[in-house]
Design an enzyme around this catalytic site. Structure first.
Site, PDB file in Angstrom:
ATOM      1  N   ASN A   9      25.131  26.354  53.795  1.00 28.13           N
ATOM      2  CA  ASN A   9      23.935  26.527  54.619  1.00 28.13           C
ATOM      3  C   ASN A   9      24.018  27.921  55.240  1.00 28.13           C
ATOM      4  OD1 ASN A   9      21.930  26.471  56.519  1.00 28.13           O
ATOM      5  ND2 ASN A   9      22.572  24.547  57.484  1.00 28.13           N
ATOM      6  N   ARG A  88      21.305  25.137  50.918  1.00 30.42           N
ATOM      7  CA  ARG A  88      20.130  24.827  51.724  1.00 30.42           C
ATOM      8  C   ARG A  88      19.123  25.960  51.566  1.00 30.42           C
ATOM      9  NH1 ARG A  88      19.523  24.148  58.229  1.00 30.42           N
ATOM     10  NH2 ARG A  88      17.436  23.280  58.167  1.00 30.42           N
ATOM     11  N   HIS A 177      13.245  20.460  58.126  1.00 34.96           N
ATOM     12  CA  HIS A 177      14.260  19.426  58.425  1.00 34.96           C
ATOM     13  C   HIS A 177      14.098  18.225  57.493  1.00 34.96           C
ATOM     14  CE1 HIS A 177      14.366  20.735  62.964  1.00 34.96           C
ATOM     15  NE2 HIS A 177      15.337  21.359  62.294  1.00 34.96           N
ATOM     16  N   ARG A 238      12.431  27.595  70.987  1.00 34.40           N
ATOM     17  CA  ARG A 238      11.075  27.757  70.421  1.00 34.40           C
ATOM     18  C   ARG A 238      10.063  26.941  71.221  1.00 34.40           C
ATOM     19  NH1 ARG A 238      12.704  25.871  64.653  1.00 34.40           N
ATOM     20  NH2 ARG A 238      14.575  27.133  64.462  1.00 34.40           N
ATOM     21  N   GLU A 382      23.196  16.022  57.201  1.00 37.27           N
ATOM     22  CA  GLU A 382      22.473  16.835  56.227  1.00 37.27           C
ATOM     23  C   GLU A 382      23.372  17.285  55.082  1.00 37.27           C
ATOM     24  OE1 GLU A 382      20.856  18.911  59.766  1.00 37.27           O
ATOM     25  OE2 GLU A 382      19.143  19.302  58.476  1.00 37.27           O
TER      26      GLU A 382
END
Ligand code: ADP
Length: 396
Positions: A9, A88, A177, A238, A382
């Site tokens: 990732n 990823r 996601h 964010r 993940e």
């Protein structure tokens, strides 16, 4: 003899990795390279129950992957047995709707999508190219954050803007996601012993980045992130949803250029923006305990936004069987979970305070037996999901 899959990732300044034996699903090694491009970077590598670190300048992703190779060669396990590498890939755009074997054409496709994901796709591509040099003889596979949401219906993914502009610039909701939402929705059904295709779920992925999805019978029908991962829930740094008019207002009134506004909304907004730099929920809780009003309001805004999305997805789904909390905040912060569910009490949704324990490493039901909806905590994974997807592609 294990069947190791390496999952990577690559972010702009970090590379996270795990080597997973796909037969036993055991993590054989894991690690993280940080501070790529800064004066001094570091790697932390765990294998065989031990953790090792190296500090040195890491100028780019090629150097980072070189360091990962060195860590495996020094502390094991060997990279020679790796059967495939899963990468990823954040933005798959309209083209990549599922996990894909990486070819030159796929890399070109990802490069074309860099305009849509300038922060995410370029480091991903740099990681793929560097890893292909290190492990040239095994298949490399791209797992897209957007893929799970390729099933959204047009009414959910279409923005109400000029159609020609939207088409020309590929402006639509993509969602992110997806690997986590997909893994967690499957895991929740499995844990409950229910057929995935027979239940409606709302999945709340509450990490530093946060998103929520409505999943009908295993199929994603709506999600909160949009063209970019900036939309939707309030996140660590964010803003999530804001009036789009704020963007041009700041340009006009505050004299900010577009990059400055973009940085403001992505890097110094959200919890950090509202609570004087605190984005971690542990810090926010500590501040609230000291009577900090900004941190208190930030958490109220977070809870309000999340609750309003849950309400919206209850309406979209028509009926809901499970609400699932996952990722760092969702798995650990029982007070935030309690605050959200308390606001849904009018719908007959209730937590059992004894079940709503702070830290859940295993799937757990946290709702009361009298709750109208089963509320769960399901830890996300993940990396395991990426390893499974990678193995599925190379086994075809
Ligand atoms: P990401 O993968 O997006 O970086 P994670 O899913 O790892 O994020 O979540 C990280 C966040 O989880 C932290 O910023 C923090 O807010 C929250 N978190 C982690 N541990 C705890 C805890 N014990 N209590 C409350 N919040 C926690």
């Amino acid at each position: 003899m294990p069947t190791p899959i390496l999952v990577l990732n690559c972010g702009s300044s970090s590379v996270k990795y795990q080597m997973i034996d796909i037969d036993s699903e055991e993590v054989l090694a894991s690690g993280m390279v940080e501070k790529i491009g800064l004066a001094l970077g570091n790697i932390a590598h765990s294998s065989g129950g031990e953790k090792h670190t190296i500090e040195e300048p890491i100028p780019d992703h090629t150097a980072a992957l070189g360091l990962v190779t060195r860590a495996f060669n020094t502390w094991g396990p060997t990279l020679e047995d790796v059967v495939a590498v899963g990468h990823r890939a954040v933005h798959g755009g309209e083209r990549f709707r599922q996990t894909t074997l990486i070819t030159d054409d796929v890399i070109e496709g990802l490069t074309d999508l860099s305009g849509l994901a300038p922060l995410h796709n370029p480091p991903g591509i740099a990681g793929i190219t560097a890893a292909q040099k290190i492990l040239p003889d095994v298949p490399h596979v791209a797992i897209f954050d957007t893929a799970f949401f390729s099933t959204l219906p047009p009414e959910a993914y279409t923005y109400a803007i000029d159609r020609e502009v939207a088409e020309k610039y590929h402006i639509r909701k993509y969602g992110f996601h997806g690997t986590s939402h997909s893994y967690v929705s499957k895991k929740a059904a499995e844990f409950l012993g229910k057929d995935l295709s027979s239940i409606n779920q709302i999945i709340c992925h509450m990490g530093n980045g946060a998103s929520i999805s409505a999943v009908k019978g295993g199929v994603a029908v709506d999600t909160s992130m949009g063209l970019t991962p900036l939309a939707g829930l309030v996140m660590g740094t964010r803003s999530g949803d804001i009036d789009p008019g704020i963007f041009s207002y700041l340009q006009r009134e505050a004299g900010m250029d577009s990059q400055t506004v973009d940085n403001l909304l992505n890097k110094s907004s959200g919890m950090a923006g509202m609570a004087d730099g605190a984005s971690d929920f542990r810090d926010l809780r500590a501040k609230i305990a000291e009577g900090d009003e900004h941190a208190k309001l930030a958490l109220d805004v977070y809870t309000h936004r999340l609750t309003s999305y849950i309400g919206s997805y209850m309406a979209i789904l028509g009926s809901v069987d499970t609400i699932v909390f996952t990722a760092g905040v969702g798995e650990n912060d029982n007070r935030t979970r309690a605050d959200i569910i308390a606001r849904l009490e009018g719908f007959g949704i209730r937590l059992d305070p004894d079940r709503n324990t702070p830290c859940n490493r295993e799937p757990t039901i946290i709702s009361g037996d009298d709750s109208a909806v089963t509320v769960l905590v399901v830890p996300t994974n993940e990396e395991l999901a990426m390893a499974r997807e990678t193995y599925q592609v190379i086994s075809q």
